[in-house]
Design an enzyme around this catalytic site. Structure first.
Site, PDB file in Angstrom:
ATOM      1  N   LYS A 178      82.784  23.426  20.082  1.00  0.00           N
ATOM      2  CA  LYS A 178      83.468  22.624  20.152  1.00  0.00           C
ATOM      3  C   LYS A 178      84.033  21.780  20.861  1.00  0.00           C
ATOM      4  CE  LYS A 178      85.606  27.836  20.646  1.00  0.00           C
ATOM      5  NZ  LYS A 178      85.858  28.821  20.930  1.00  0.00           N
ATOM      6  N   TRP A 181      85.845  23.582  15.242  1.00  0.00           N
ATOM      7  CA  TRP A 181      84.895  23.771  15.305  1.00  0.00           C
ATOM      8  C   TRP A 181      83.909  23.440  14.831  1.00  0.00           C
ATOM      9  CZ3 TRP A 181      86.438  30.461  15.291  1.00  0.00           C
ATOM     10  CH2 TRP A 181      86.909  30.476  16.631  1.00  0.00           C
ATOM     11  N   GLU A 231      76.241  47.876  15.840  1.00  0.00           N
ATOM     12  CA  GLU A 231      77.432  48.646  15.838  1.00  0.00           C
ATOM     13  C   GLU A 231      78.636  49.158  14.416  1.00  0.00           C
ATOM     14  OE1 GLU A 231      76.816  46.208  17.063  1.00  0.00           O
ATOM     15  OE2 GLU A 231      77.191  45.248  19.068  1.00  0.00           O
ATOM     16  N   THR A 285      72.394  47.818  21.705  1.00  0.00           N
ATOM     17  CA  THR A 285      72.427  46.492  20.936  1.00  0.00           C
ATOM     18  C   THR A 285      70.856  45.719  21.655  1.00  0.00           C
ATOM     19  OG1 THR A 285      73.578  45.709  22.983  1.00  0.00           O
ATOM     20  CG2 THR A 285      74.396  46.761  20.504  1.00  0.00           C
TER      21      THR A 285
HETATM   22  P1  ADP Z   1      71.447  42.236  18.433  1.00  0.00           P
HETATM   23  O1  ADP Z   1      70.614  41.686  17.410  1.00  0.00           O
HETATM   24  O2  ADP Z   1      72.978  41.289  18.632  1.00  0.00           O
HETATM   25  O3  ADP Z   1      71.687  43.175  19.164  1.00  0.00           O
HETATM   26  P2  ADP Z   1      71.608  43.308  15.801  1.00  0.00           P
HETATM   27  O4  ADP Z   1      70.629  43.734  14.925  1.00  0.00           O
HETATM   28  O5  ADP Z   1      72.770  44.369  15.113  1.00  0.00           O
HETATM   29  O6  ADP Z   1      72.056  43.215  17.332  1.00  0.00           O
HETATM   30  O7  ADP Z   1      72.772  41.620  15.127  1.00  0.00           O
HETATM   31  C1  ADP Z   1      73.832  42.269  14.636  1.00  0.00           C
HETATM   32  C2  ADP Z   1      73.904  40.542  14.201  1.00  0.00           C
HETATM   33  O8  ADP Z   1      72.905  39.830  13.528  1.00  0.00           O
HETATM   34  C3  ADP Z   1      75.418  40.233  13.929  1.00  0.00           C
HETATM   35  O9  ADP Z   1      76.053  39.609  14.479  1.00  0.00           O
HETATM   36  C4  ADP Z   1      75.213  38.490  13.151  1.00  0.00           C
HETATM   37  O10 ADP Z   1      75.180  37.922  14.054  1.00  0.00           O
HETATM   38  C5  ADP Z   1      73.411  38.494  13.011  1.00  0.00           C
HETATM   39  N1  ADP Z   1      72.694  38.562  11.566  1.00  0.00           N
HETATM   40  C6  ADP Z   1      72.573  40.106  10.373  1.00  0.00           C
HETATM   41  N2  ADP Z   1      72.610  40.052   9.955  1.00  0.00           N
HETATM   42  C7  ADP Z   1      72.826  37.953   9.691  1.00  0.00           C
HETATM   43  C8  ADP Z   1      72.865  37.714   8.357  1.00  0.00           C
HETATM   44  N3  ADP Z   1      72.352  37.928   7.063  1.00  0.00           N
HETATM   45  N4  ADP Z   1      72.909  36.262   8.305  1.00  0.00           N
HETATM   46  C9  ADP Z   1      73.204  35.850   9.691  1.00  0.00           C
HETATM   47  N5  ADP Z   1      73.547  36.786  10.506  1.00  0.00           N
HETATM   48  C10 ADP Z   1      73.183  37.300  10.812  1.00  0.00           C
END
Ligand code: ADP
Length: 541
Positions: free
Chosen positions: A438, A443, A329, A184
């Site tokens: 918060k 929220w 994940e 990630t």
């Molecule tokens: P990271 O950038 O955290 O390493 P990922 O690239 O796997 O991990 O991104 C996952 C995260 O991206 C999700 O948990 C969410 O917060 C955000 N995300 C993915 N798709 C969307 C979407 N369509 N709208 C809003 N947020 C999104």
């Protein structure tokens, strides 16, 4: 009584075997890193993947070895993935947008034994070559003619494959064995290693196949713009060969003009990418007056798909937008926003309301939302809570035992997202749990405020963070970048938002900046922004 069906292990090589046998002539077209557009087939990719496996075995790599790739979407990158899995090894994608030190950290954490890189990233490898002791060989994915001189003894892909003929039998491993790895991007804390299995990859491809999902078929052509190094290319490198779908690989060309060229010359029917890519394409179409006659469907995710984007693609260009949510994940599909039949007759503006949501879960993803005490919240489309998921293609832990607090004993994985789910199952992300504000025990969704503010005609981008407040714990601060030549006032921006959200959600202040920090995957880096405003005092405090 036991069923009397065969135990046919779900191994990734079966996907490529099937593609070569049943859809052998189906094409994989690539914008090569060297420049020209090249054409291959599933049969050739399988043959070369067998050669990669042979060469890896010859060099002493074997079961469970991590095979790192630092590469764009190309046919060669696919060959390396399947070749690595074919020896029972693990493809490990590295994100070239990270800092070289972070890439070295990840290689060392995963203890990769070999590294395949595109020509583009040779300078990155040169910068870290003496800091990655587990890597025994670096292979540049090019031929001898284009091979640069390196100081770290790299070999070309052509030289690496020299002497192999593809006469290799895929190594049989248990279907639960690791097949792939992806870290990630560390939006919060150190990067964490996600480890896919053969079984999860195969099942995920099946989840990506239905028309309501990404939607693969033998008469479609897919342009996976989402990189193989980001969240498993949303499963496309497995689901396309599984279904005999023609693939067009964009290589390094993700700007509007390059994307458009492939869309039109290869008659792409569907594609997948993050919003930024579509923004570039829309700008290009606007400037050139060009059209999208072949494109039927685009999947947009990774961050929220803005409403105007859906409106323009659907209304002006007749391209269906499917908003998707997922994460590394989850292999990564979590939900997709196909319109259910009951909504098909609705006017455009109401359809857009639904398409702003991130959609419903495919079979294979279970979802729930909970409050801070782990009480499940109702699916009423209003109450929001922590979004938790489980399923056969959802991580059960991170490599090396990191992040245990995100997994509970019932198998639920806490996504770190905050969402509400409506009675039809449409989920909408309202925040990351670390970013939610918060205020007085309630929220406030930072994302909702950002989307609203970003629609102001004089702003380029908006971010919202919580600032400590003596009475309410936290109150929202709106951070904005004005468009060039524009200088909207604080009152003007807040006035624009007034009446569109609950009064107590209104930001307490507006800060004007020239830049908002982003992560390697294009998300707003709230941690950095919070550090930047750590000493900020709100006028209401
Ligand atoms: P990271 O950038 O955290 O390493 P990922 O690239 O796997 O991990 O991104 C996952 C995260 O991206 C999700 O948990 C969410 O917060 C955000 N995300 C993915 N798709 C969307 C979407 N369509 N709208 C809003 N947020 C999104």
């Amino acid at each position: 009584m036991q069923g009397l069906m065969q135990d046919w292990p779900l191994l990734c090589h079966t996907i490529l075997d099937h593609a070569a046998r049943v859809h052998g002539e189906q094409e994989i077209v690539t914008r090569s890193i060297e420049g020209p557009i090249t054409r291959s087939t599933f049969r050739t990719v399988r043959h070369n993947a067998l050669r990669v496996a042979q060469a890896l075995a010859r060099d002493g790599h074997s079961v469970s070895d991590r095979v790192a790739t630092l590469a764009w979407n190309t046919d060669k990158h696919m060959e390396v993935w399947y070749g690595a899995m074919g020896i029972g090894g693990i493809y490990h994608t590295l994100n070239p947008r990270l800092f070289p030190e972070q890439i070295a950290w990840i290689i060392n954490h995963a203890e990769d034994s070999i590294l395949f890189t595109d020509l583009t990233f040779v300078p990155i490898v040169a910068a870290i070559a003496d800091k990655i002791p587990s890597v025994r060989k670096v292979v540049v994915l090019t031929d001898e003619a284009n091979m640069p001189q390196t100081e770290f003894g790299a070999v070309s892909y052509e030289a690496f494959l020299d002497g192999t003929d593809g006469d290799y039998v895929w190594t049989k491993v248990d279907e639960n064995s690791a097949s792939g790895m992806c870290y990630t991007s560390g939006t919060t804390g150190n990067p964490k290693g996600v480890v896919y299995s053969h079984r999860s990859n195969v099942l995920h491809s099946m989840m990506a196949t239905p028309l309501d999902s990404l939607g693969f078929a033998a008469n479609e052509t897919v342009l996976p713009i989402v990189p193989m190094f980001h969240a498993n290319a949303w499963g496309i490198a497995h689901a396309a060969p599984m279904n005999g779908t023609k693939m067009v690989m964009p290589g390094a060309g993700m700007d509007g003009e390059s994307v458009f060229e492939l869309l039109s010359t290869e008659k792409i029917t569907f594609s997948a990418a993050v919003p930024t890519v579509w923004l570039g394409l829309l700008q290009y179409l606007e400037e050139t007056g060009k059209d999208l006659p072949d494109l039927k469907r685009v999947v947009i995710g990774g961050s929220a798909c803005p409403r105007f984007m859906t409106e323009t693609l659907e209304g002006k260009y007749g391209v269906e937008v499917r908003h998707a949510w997922g994460m590394t994940e989850m292999s990564p599909l979590g939900s997709l926003g196909a319109l259910k039949p009951k909504y098909s007759g609705l006017p455009m503006s109401e359809q857009l309301d639904i398409k702003e949501k991130q959609g419903f879960a495919p079979y294979g993803v279970e979802m729930k939302i909970t409050d801070d005490e782990d009480n499940e919240q109702p699916w009423d489309g209003e109450t929001f809570g922590r979004l938790k998921v489980r399923g056969p293609a959802v991580a059960s832990g991170y490599y090396g035992g990191d992040g245990v607090e995100q997994f509970d004993e019932d198998g639920w994985f806490d996504t770190g997202d905050v969402a509400h789910i409506d009675p039809q199952g449409y989920m909408q992300i309202t925040d990351r749990s670390k970013d939610v504000i918060k205020s007085g025990g309630e929220w406030i969704s930072s994302i909702e405020l950002e989307n609203l503010a970003a629609a102001h005609p004089d702003l380029v981008e908006a971010a919202v963070i919580g600032i400590a407040h003596p009475k309410w714990d936290e109150r929202p601060l709106l951070v904005v970048i004005p468009k060039e030549g524009k200088s909207p006032s604080k009152e003007d921006i807040l006035g624009f938002m007034d009446g569109k959200i609950a009064k107590w959600w209104m930001p307490d202040d507006v800060a004007f900046v020239e830049e908002i920090p982003h992560t390697a995957t294009g998300k707003i880096q709230k941690t950095t922004l919070r550090e930047q405003f750590a000493d900020y005092t709100l006028p209401t405090a």
